[in-house]
Design an enzyme around this catalytic site. Structure first.
Site, PDB file in Angstrom:
ATOM      1  N   TYR A   1      18.288   9.506  23.130  1.00 41.08           N
ATOM      2  CA  TYR A   1      18.484  10.609  24.086  1.00 41.08           C
ATOM      3  C   TYR A   1      18.462  10.090  25.522  1.00 41.08           C
ATOM      4  O   TYR A   1      19.333  10.429  26.327  1.00 41.08           O
ATOM      5  CB  TYR A   1      17.374  11.663  23.889  1.00 41.08           C
ATOM      6  CG  TYR A   1      17.347  12.753  24.953  1.00 41.08           C
ATOM      7  CD1 TYR A   1      18.244  13.808  24.930  1.00 41.08           C
ATOM      8  CD2 TYR A   1      16.389  12.727  25.978  1.00 41.08           C
ATOM      9  CE1 TYR A   1      18.210  14.809  25.904  1.00 41.08           C
ATOM     10  CE2 TYR A   1      16.345  13.724  26.949  1.00 41.08           C
ATOM     11  CZ  TYR A   1      17.256  14.756  26.904  1.00 41.08           C
ATOM     12  OH  TYR A   1      17.226  15.744  27.874  1.00 41.08           O
TER      13      TYR A   1
ATOM     14  N   THR B   1      17.708  13.760  33.129  1.00 37.89           N
ATOM     15  CA  THR B   1      16.312  13.863  32.702  1.00 37.89           C
ATOM     16  C   THR B   1      15.433  12.750  33.287  1.00 37.89           C
ATOM     17  O   THR B   1      15.934  11.657  33.600  1.00 37.89           O
ATOM     18  CB  THR B   1      16.242  13.784  31.154  1.00 37.89           C
ATOM     19  OG1 THR B   1      14.901  13.506  30.743  1.00 37.89           O
ATOM     20  CG2 THR B   1      17.133  12.674  30.609  1.00 37.89           C
TER      21      THR B   1
HETATM   22  N1  LIG Z   1      14.480  22.400  29.853  1.00 36.76           N
HETATM   23  C1  LIG Z   1      14.042  21.271  30.397  1.00 36.76           C
HETATM   24  O1  LIG Z   1      12.854  21.139  30.684  1.00 36.76           O
HETATM   25  C2  LIG Z   1      15.010  20.135  30.694  1.00 36.76           C
HETATM   26  C3  LIG Z   1      14.485  18.943  31.234  1.00 36.76           C
HETATM   27  C4  LIG Z   1      15.375  17.892  31.514  1.00 36.76           C
HETATM   28  C5  LIG Z   1      16.724  18.044  31.277  1.00 36.76           C
HETATM   29  N2  LIG Z   1      17.202  19.210  30.726  1.00 36.76           N
HETATM   30  C6  LIG Z   1      18.639  19.330  30.494  1.00 36.76           C
HETATM   31  O2  LIG Z   1      19.085  20.591  30.962  1.00 36.76           O
HETATM   32  C7  LIG Z   1      20.161  21.067  30.151  1.00 36.76           C
HETATM   33  C8  LIG Z   1      19.871  22.463  29.655  1.00 36.76           C
HETATM   34  O3  LIG Z   1      18.641  22.453  28.930  1.00 36.76           O
HETATM   35  P1  LIG Z   1      18.027  23.766  28.280  1.00 36.76           P
HETATM   36  O4  LIG Z   1      16.555  23.622  28.329  1.00 36.76           O
HETATM   37  O5  LIG Z   1      18.666  24.974  28.848  1.00 36.76           O
HETATM   38  O6  LIG Z   1      18.486  23.547  26.765  1.00 36.76           O
HETATM   39  P2  LIG Z   1      19.046  24.613  25.709  1.00 36.76           P
HETATM   40  O7  LIG Z   1      19.008  23.923  24.375  1.00 36.76           O
HETATM   41  O8  LIG Z   1      18.352  25.916  25.837  1.00 36.76           O
HETATM   42  O9  LIG Z   1      20.573  24.781  26.163  1.00 36.76           O
HETATM   43  C9  LIG Z   1      21.585  23.878  25.792  1.00 36.76           C
HETATM   44  C10 LIG Z   1      22.774  24.697  25.324  1.00 36.76           C
HETATM   45  O10 LIG Z   1      23.846  23.799  25.011  1.00 36.76           O
HETATM   46  C11 LIG Z   1      24.484  24.262  23.829  1.00 36.76           C
HETATM   47  N3  LIG Z   1      25.139  23.108  23.204  1.00 36.76           N
HETATM   48  C12 LIG Z   1      24.558  22.070  22.549  1.00 36.76           C
HETATM   49  N4  LIG Z   1      25.475  21.215  22.100  1.00 36.76           N
HETATM   50  C13 LIG Z   1      26.679  21.705  22.503  1.00 36.76           C
HETATM   51  C14 LIG Z   1      28.014  21.264  22.337  1.00 36.76           C
HETATM   52  N5  LIG Z   1      28.293  20.141  21.638  1.00 36.76           N
HETATM   53  N6  LIG Z   1      29.012  22.004  22.867  1.00 36.76           N
HETATM   54  C15 LIG Z   1      28.748  23.152  23.540  1.00 36.76           C
HETATM   55  N7  LIG Z   1      27.500  23.621  23.709  1.00 36.76           N
HETATM   56  C16 LIG Z   1      26.479  22.917  23.199  1.00 36.76           C
HETATM   57  C17 LIG Z   1      23.359  24.863  22.983  1.00 36.76           C
HETATM   58  O11 LIG Z   1      23.842  25.786  22.023  1.00 36.76           O
HETATM   59  C18 LIG Z   1      22.495  25.519  24.055  1.00 36.76           C
HETATM   60  O12 LIG Z   1      22.876  26.865  24.269  1.00 36.76           O
HETATM   61  C19 LIG Z   1      20.350  20.030  29.067  1.00 36.76           C
HETATM   62  O13 LIG Z   1      21.390  19.163  29.479  1.00 36.76           O
HETATM   63  C20 LIG Z   1      19.032  19.282  29.044  1.00 36.76           C
HETATM   64  O14 LIG Z   1      19.179  17.946  28.583  1.00 36.76           O
HETATM   65  C21 LIG Z   1      16.372  20.251  30.435  1.00 36.76           C
END
Ligand SMILES: NC(=O)c1ccc[n+]([C@@H]2O[C@H](COP(=O)([O-])OP(=O)(O)OC[C@H]3O[C@@H](n4cnc5c(N)ncnc54)[C@H](O)[C@@H]3O)[C@@H](O)[C@H]2O)c1
Length: 372
Positions: free
Chosen positions: A177, A134
């Site tokens: 975080y 991130t």
């Molecule tokens: N969406 C964004 O803008 C953004 C920006 C920066 C970083 N990220 C990173 O990208 C990744 C995906 O983000 P996203 O937006 O798809 O989020 P999201 O919350 O839609 O997806 C995350 C998934 O991980 C699963 N999860 C959470 N804890 C878990 C665990 N302990 N074991 C197994 N599964 C687990 C959740 O059920 C969910 O389906 C994350 O690592 C997030 O930090 C996203």
């Protein structure tokens, strides 16, 4: 039989967090190309089981589902052993929730990532791995001089204004975080260096698009659109001039496939590298500007409520994606208006997607909590 995919490997691709927003979009792309995908997810995020049902309906048994936690090292190791590549997305994704329970946040993001890395290291034929980090690893960027100009903050420094924040910006983990993701980010890079694994890191800013379960805690573009569609008031913390670069998820999936190919080919400009990934300066937008565009797309203007700034908020973050562009030729293609139109259509159900009810936020944060 499974297609070889961009990496020329017939083994399935493992996606931790594969039921989430980004995971579901990646899984859909791979399965549509004939690849087998293992979705590994504990379904802890509200509403993601709908993404899973959608994937299964579209791709049948190309999508194998493992309902499990990344904190379960033995389950992780069994899944990793079968994979040709790992997209490690599973995470505790919100700053707000990390403030409430930093230990849990670390367990999932720090230890969970180390579980995945250890499984990769110990696999009989180690798969490559891409980790989603991130922009929060660069902290609040409070020392960046900015001036407010016509609806947004603008940096004084011309290179920052024109190119955005590059990977040589100082690391400054901010919030639990930021610390847990930053720690995982460093472990992933170090595993390439010290164990010779084929890993890389995407430091992402603001990704948006269909299948996004935006809440006040995370996923702010979808959250705004949902609230605007529902005629609900939107809270803004700060003055709304803060700037982010938005990247449509389809462009992100393209970038991830290019990175995967680079890892498969053991290219030195991809393996062990961190990349800032976002829409970049052409897709930079302030919150107020984005709300204007949403109003234009919907034909109605949402009510706004303003609250105080929150500690650690970045006033200006725009990714310099030059390093990744140079390594792979990638650039973001979907413009903000087109991306918003497609998100609105998805949320309205116009694309045959079921209307996704507004998921629950994990805490009562405001908009600035969501701008992660
Ligand atoms: N969406 C964004 O803008 C953004 C920006 C920066 C970083 N990220 C990173 O990208 C990744 C995906 O983000 P996203 O937006 O798809 O989020 P999201 O919350 O839609 O997806 C995350 C998934 O991980 C699963 N999860 C959470 N804890 C878990 C665990 N302990 N074991 C197994 N599964 C687990 C959740 O059920 C969910 O389906 C994350 O690592 C997030 O930090 C996203």
């Amino acid at each position: 039989m499974s297609a070889l995919g961009v990496a020329g490997d017939a083994r399935p691709v493992l996606i931790t967090g594969g039921a989430g927003f980004i995971g579901a979009n990646v899984a859909d792309r791979l399965a549509a190309a004939g690849e087998r995908v293992i979705v590994y997810d504990n379904l802890s995020r509200d509403g993601v089981s709908r993404n899973l049902a959608w994937l299964r309906a579209r791709h049948g048994d190309r999508i194998e589902v493992e309902i499990a936690d990344v904190r379960d090292g033995a389950r992780v190791a069994r899944a990793v052993e079968r994979a040709g590549h790992v997209f490690h997305f599973a995470a505790q994704v919100a700053v707000t929730t990390s403030l409430v329970d930093p230990l849990d946040d670390f367990d999932v993001n720090g230890r969970g990532t180390l579980n995945v890395l250890s499984a990769v290291r110990q696999a009989s034929d180690p798969p490559s791995l891409l980790f989603t980090s991130t922009n929060k690893v660069y902290g609040a960027l409070a020392d960046v001089p900015l001036e407010p100009r016509a609806g947004r903050y603008v940096p004084f420094k011309p290179d920052l204004r024109e190119d955005g924040v590059a990977e040589d910006a100082a690391l400054d983990f901010y919030s639990p975080y930021g610390c847990s993701k930053g720690c995982a980010d460093q472990y992933v890079l170090d595993h390439a260096r010290i164990y010779g694994l084929r890993t890389c890191v995407f430091r992402m800013s603001c990704i948006y698009g269909p299948r996004q379960l935006g809440t006040e805690d995370q996923g702010w573009v979808a959250h705004f659109v949902r609230r605007a569609l529902a005629g609900e008031t939107i809270s803004i913390y700060g003055n709304g001039l803060q700037v982010r670069d938005a990247l449509f998820v389809e462009d992100l999936v393209d970038a991830m496939q290019l990175a995967r190919r680079g890892l498969a080919q053991r290219r030195a400009n991809v393996v062990g590298q961190a990349f800032n990934i976002g829409g970049g300066p052409p897709h930079a937008v302030s919150l107020l500007e984005l709300l204007e565009r949403i109003a234009a797309a919907l034909g109605s203007r949402p009510e706004l409520k303003f609250g105080p700034w929150r500690p650690g908020d970045q006033r200006y973050y725009v990714s310099n994606t030059g390093k990744f562009r140079k390594a792979t030729g990638w650039s973001a293609r979907v413009g903000l208006d087109e991306g918003l139109e497609r998100l609105v259509a998805a949320l309205r159900g116009d694309e045959g997607l079921e209307q996704q009810a507004s998921p629950r936020a994990a805490s009562a944060g405001g908009l600035e909590a969501a701008v992660r």
